[in-house]
Scaffold this motif. Structure first.
Motif, PDB file in Angstrom:
ATOM      1  N   ALA A   1       0.977  -1.344   0.686  1.00  8.86           N
ATOM      2  CA  ALA A   1       0.187   0.307   0.183  1.00  8.86           C
ATOM      3  C   ALA A   1       0.831   1.480   0.292  1.00  8.86           C
ATOM      4  N   VAL A   2       1.787   1.406   1.104  1.00 12.25           N
ATOM      5  CA  VAL A   2       2.927   3.011   0.676  1.00 12.25           C
ATOM      6  C   VAL A   2       3.287   2.818  -0.231  1.00 12.25           C
ATOM      7  N   VAL A   3       4.147   1.500  -1.124  1.00 12.11           N
ATOM      8  CA  VAL A   3       4.137   2.200  -2.821  1.00 12.11           C
ATOM      9  C   VAL A   3       3.848   1.971  -3.787  1.00 12.11           C
ATOM     10  N   PHE A   4       2.399   1.093  -3.414  1.00  2.00           N
ATOM     11  CA  PHE A   4       1.487   2.279  -4.660  1.00  2.00           C
ATOM     12  C   PHE A   4       0.859   3.097  -4.365  1.00  2.00           C
ATOM     13  N   LEU A   5       0.747   3.768  -2.894  1.00  5.86           N
ATOM     14  CA  LEU A   5       0.305   5.435  -2.454  1.00  5.86           C
ATOM     15  C   LEU A   5       1.153   6.155  -2.734  1.00  5.86           C
ATOM     16  N   MET A   6       2.831   5.781  -3.316  1.00  2.00           N
ATOM     17  CA  MET A   6       4.010   6.759  -4.287  1.00  2.00           C
ATOM     18  C   MET A   6       3.886   6.735  -5.133  1.00  2.00           C
ATOM     19  N   GLU A   7       3.649   5.423  -5.975  1.00  2.00           N
ATOM     20  CA  GLU A   7       3.189   5.301  -7.404  1.00  2.00           C
ATOM     21  C   GLU A   7       1.858   6.563  -7.585  1.00  2.00           C
ATOM     22  N   GLN A   8       1.352   7.036  -7.062  1.00  2.00           N
ATOM     23  CA  GLN A   8       0.190   7.189  -7.079  1.00  2.00           C
ATOM     24  C   GLN A   8       0.491   8.883  -6.957  1.00  2.00           C
ATOM     25  N   ALA A   9       1.256   9.286  -6.043  1.00  2.00           N
ATOM     26  CA  ALA A   9       1.776  10.148  -6.317  1.00  2.00           C
ATOM     27  C   ALA A   9       2.600  10.744  -7.046  1.00  2.00           C
ATOM     28  N   LEU A  10       3.436  10.821  -8.032  1.00  2.00           N
ATOM     29  CA  LEU A  10       4.990  10.604  -8.431  1.00  2.00           C
ATOM     30  C   LEU A  10       4.094  10.509  -9.890  1.00  2.00           C
ATOM     31  N   LYS A  11       3.345   9.745  -9.681  1.00  2.00           N
ATOM     32  CA  LYS A  11       2.912   9.852 -11.569  1.00  2.00           C
ATOM     33  C   LYS A  11       2.507  10.732 -11.941  1.00  2.00           C
ATOM     34  N   SER A  12       2.346  11.119 -13.668  1.00  2.00           N
ATOM     35  CA  SER A  12       3.117  12.502 -14.093  1.00  2.00           C
ATOM     36  C   SER A  12       1.667  12.665 -13.716  1.00  2.00           C
ATOM     37  N   GLY A  13       1.040  13.870 -14.289  1.00  2.00           N
ATOM     38  CA  GLY A  13      -0.112  15.020 -14.976  1.00  2.00           C
ATOM     39  C   GLY A  13      -1.087  14.706 -13.465  1.00  2.00           C
ATOM     40  N   SER A  14      -1.062  17.000 -13.453  1.00  2.00           N
ATOM     41  CA  SER A  14      -1.462  17.300 -12.433  1.00  2.00           C
ATOM     42  C   SER A  14      -3.306  16.686 -12.329  1.00  2.00           C
ATOM     43  N   GLU A  15      -4.135  15.465 -12.922  1.00  2.00           N
ATOM     44  CA  GLU A  15      -5.542  15.128 -12.128  1.00  2.00           C
ATOM     45  C   GLU A  15      -4.900  13.648 -11.569  1.00  2.00           C
ATOM     46  N   ARG A  16      -4.110  13.119 -12.151  1.00  2.00           N
ATOM     47  CA  ARG A  16      -3.881  12.306 -11.205  1.00  2.00           C
ATOM     48  C   ARG A  16      -3.058  12.646  -9.428  1.00  2.00           C
ATOM     49  N   ARG A  17      -2.804  13.610  -9.936  1.00  2.00           N
ATOM     50  CA  ARG A  17      -2.116  14.509  -8.224  1.00  2.00           C
ATOM     51  C   ARG A  17      -3.124  14.847  -7.688  1.00  2.00           C
ATOM     52  N   GLY A  18      -4.159  15.479  -8.281  1.00  2.00           N
ATOM     53  CA  GLY A  18      -5.693  16.035  -7.624  1.00  2.00           C
ATOM     54  C   GLY A  18      -5.990  14.938  -6.682  1.00  2.00           C
ATOM     55  N   GLN A  19      -6.030  13.647  -7.163  1.00  2.00           N
ATOM     56  CA  GLN A  19      -6.848  12.609  -6.751  1.00  2.00           C
ATOM     57  C   GLN A  19      -5.665  12.163  -4.724  1.00  2.00           C
ATOM     58  N   VAL A  20      -4.593  12.291  -4.932  1.00  2.00           N
ATOM     59  CA  VAL A  20      -3.755  12.042  -4.087  1.00  2.00           C
ATOM     60  C   VAL A  20      -3.973  13.446  -2.907  1.00  2.00           C
ATOM     61  N   GLY A  21      -4.765  13.302  -2.386  1.00  2.00           N
ATOM     62  CA  GLY A  21      -4.473  13.210  -0.882  1.00  2.00           C
ATOM     63  C   GLY A  21      -3.704  14.307  -0.175  1.00  2.00           C
ATOM     64  N   VAL A  22      -3.125  15.753   0.372  1.00  2.00           N
ATOM     65  CA  VAL A  22      -1.913  15.142   0.592  1.00  2.00           C
ATOM     66  C   VAL A  22      -2.473  16.905   2.105  1.00  2.00           C
ATOM     67  N   ASN A  23      -1.142  16.206   3.383  1.00  2.00           N
ATOM     68  CA  ASN A  23      -1.665  17.179   4.170  1.00  2.00           C
ATOM     69  C   ASN A  23      -3.296  16.658   5.050  1.00  2.00           C
ATOM     70  N   ARG A  24      -3.814  18.329   4.687  1.00  2.00           N
ATOM     71  CA  ARG A  24      -5.035  17.375   5.788  1.00  2.00           C
ATOM     72  C   ARG A  24      -6.309  17.183   5.173  1.00  2.00           C
ATOM     73  N   ASP A  25      -6.214  16.551   4.138  1.00  2.00           N
ATOM     74  CA  ASP A  25      -6.854  15.433   2.623  1.00  2.00           C
ATOM     75  C   ASP A  25      -5.691  14.446   2.965  1.00  2.00           C
ATOM     76  N   GLY A  26      -4.485  14.489   3.828  1.00  2.00           N
ATOM     77  CA  GLY A  26      -3.892  13.465   2.800  1.00  2.00           C
ATOM     78  C   GLY A  26      -3.770  12.011   4.505  1.00  2.00           C
ATOM     79  N   TYR A  27      -4.279  11.587   5.266  1.00  2.00           N
ATOM     80  CA  TYR A  27      -4.901  10.459   6.393  1.00  2.00           C
ATOM     81  C   TYR A  27      -5.596   9.209   6.059  1.00  2.00           C
ATOM     82  N   TYR A  28      -4.219   8.397   5.561  1.00  2.00           N
ATOM     83  CA  TYR A  28      -4.653   7.209   4.609  1.00  2.00           C
ATOM     84  C   TYR A  28      -4.734   5.903   5.657  1.00  2.00           C
ATOM     85  N   PHE A  29      -5.902   5.423   6.170  1.00  2.36           N
ATOM     86  CA  PHE A  29      -6.283   3.984   6.703  1.00  2.36           C
ATOM     87  C   PHE A  29      -5.575   2.835   5.725  1.00  2.36           C
ATOM     88  N   VAL A  30      -4.713   1.597   6.509  1.00  5.20           N
ATOM     89  CA  VAL A  30      -5.094   0.689   5.242  1.00  5.20           C
ATOM     90  C   VAL A  30      -5.667  -0.229   6.487  1.00  5.20           C
TER      91      VAL A  30
END
Length: 342
Positions: A236-265
């Motif tokens: 899950a950690v590797v998957f989330l990193m992959e999503q974060a590093l994908k090109s394109g602002s659209e995908r990055r916009g889906q990866v919440g960070v900071n106040r929107d960046g809490y992820y349960f596994v």
């Protein structure tokens, strides 16, 4: 195999990931999962002891040890500044995480914060100790969603376990313009995938039952924690990193960070009674005993929290991004490689 980005200037071979906690149960698993998914990625790892560094280098040829400690703040700043991504699995060390955020901030661009750091945390911040510990699932309790309850989770009282660290890290990330993701697993099952530490504190309850000759719960034992396998956490950690590093602002916009960046596994939910019965059956010990909170505290000072509390979580954010757990049989994980876990 998914690359760490589609920009030809940032192929997997040119990506650099800085990891902490790689000699531990969680960090070692993340390191293993990362290099299994992306064998050519360059990894820098903070390691305290030279002998551990040499041992890990003998297994992972493209690992560069950074000899130091989490208290080596200037080293953390300079190493993070050279990394494309940072993964912290070294516990609630706020100065260390903030130093790595400072390093990443030296390479930030204007605009919305880019997701650049994952810091491991835990859901014990959800435990409200103003409620009496009974060992039972409260009738009013409900599962926590990392989407609908996101802001509530990051606004619980700061004196709770993990809470003060989580909130300070998010505030510092926001101030520095760095996108941080807090990854929060529940109980972890299975054998570690890392090279050094294979077992977690899940072995403690099992060994306690063996020594006592009888499995036990507090109260009725209906207190329930969500769980996942250690391997699924690493993935899950590797998957989330992959999503974060994908090109394109659209995908990055889906990866919440900071106040929107809490992820349960999370894979499933498991009560203390289910765990106790499984150990008892495996060891042939008979009926599970109900003990008081005080008796649990005599067994271990944190016994009431370990065996009498529980919170259920839902990894809605990861599911929305497309992640799915693979290891769903907790009993098989309990006995994996003849392990003694509960």
């Amino acid at each position: 195999m998914m690359s760490l980005g589609r920009d030809p200037k940032t192929t997997p071979t040119s990506r650099c990931v800085f990891l902490t906690g790689v000699t531990g149960f969680v960090g070692g698993t993340i390191l293993s999962c990362l290099l299994k998914a992306h064998p050519s990625v360059r990894v820098k790892a903070l390691i305290r002891e030279e002998r551990d560094a040499k041992e890990l280098q003998s297994v992972y040829s493209n690992l560069t040890p950074i000899i130091g400690e989490l208290s080596s703040l200037s080293l953390l700043i300079s190493t993070a500044a050279e990394a494309d991504f940072v993964i912290h699995a070294g516990g609630d060390n706020v100065p260390a995480v903030c130093a790595m955020i400072d390093g990443l901030a030296s390479r930030t661009t204007t605009g919305s914060p880019m997701p650049r750091l994952i810091s491991l945390t835990g859901p014990r911040s959800l435990i409200d100790l103003s409620n009496p510990i009974t060992g039972n699932l409260r009738a009013s309790s409900r599962p926590w969603s990392d989407i609908t309850d996101a802001h509530t989770i990051l606004n619980v009282p700061k004196d709770r376990m993990h809470a003060g660290a989580d909130q300070t890290i998010v505030a510092h990330s926001t101030a520095k313009g760095v996108g941080t993701m807090l990854v929060s697993p529940g109980q972890l099952w299975g054998r570690g995938k890392g090279h050094l530490k294979k077992e977690s504190n899940a072995a403690f309850y099992y060994s306690t039952v063996k020594n006592r000759g009888r499995a036990f719960v507090i109260g009725e034992g209906t207190a329930t924690w969500s769980w996942s396998s250690i391997g699924d956490l690493g993935d899950a950690v590797v998957f989330l990193m992959e999503q974060a590093l994908k090109s394109g602002s659209e995908r990055r916009g889906q990866v919440g960070v900071n106040r929107d960046g809490y992820y349960f596994v999370r894979t499933g939910d498991l009560s203390m009674m289910e765990r106790a019965k499984a150990v008892s059956e495996r060891l042939g010990l008979g009926e599970v005993e109900s003990v008081s909170v005080d008796a649990a505290r005599e067994i271990h000072p944190f016994g009431p929290i370990m065996w009498g509390c529980g919170e259920r979580t839902r990894s809605d954010k990861l599911l929305e991004l497309g992640w799915r757990p693979k290891e769903t049989d907790w009993k098989a994980l309990m006995e994996e490689r003849e392990g003694e876990r509960a």
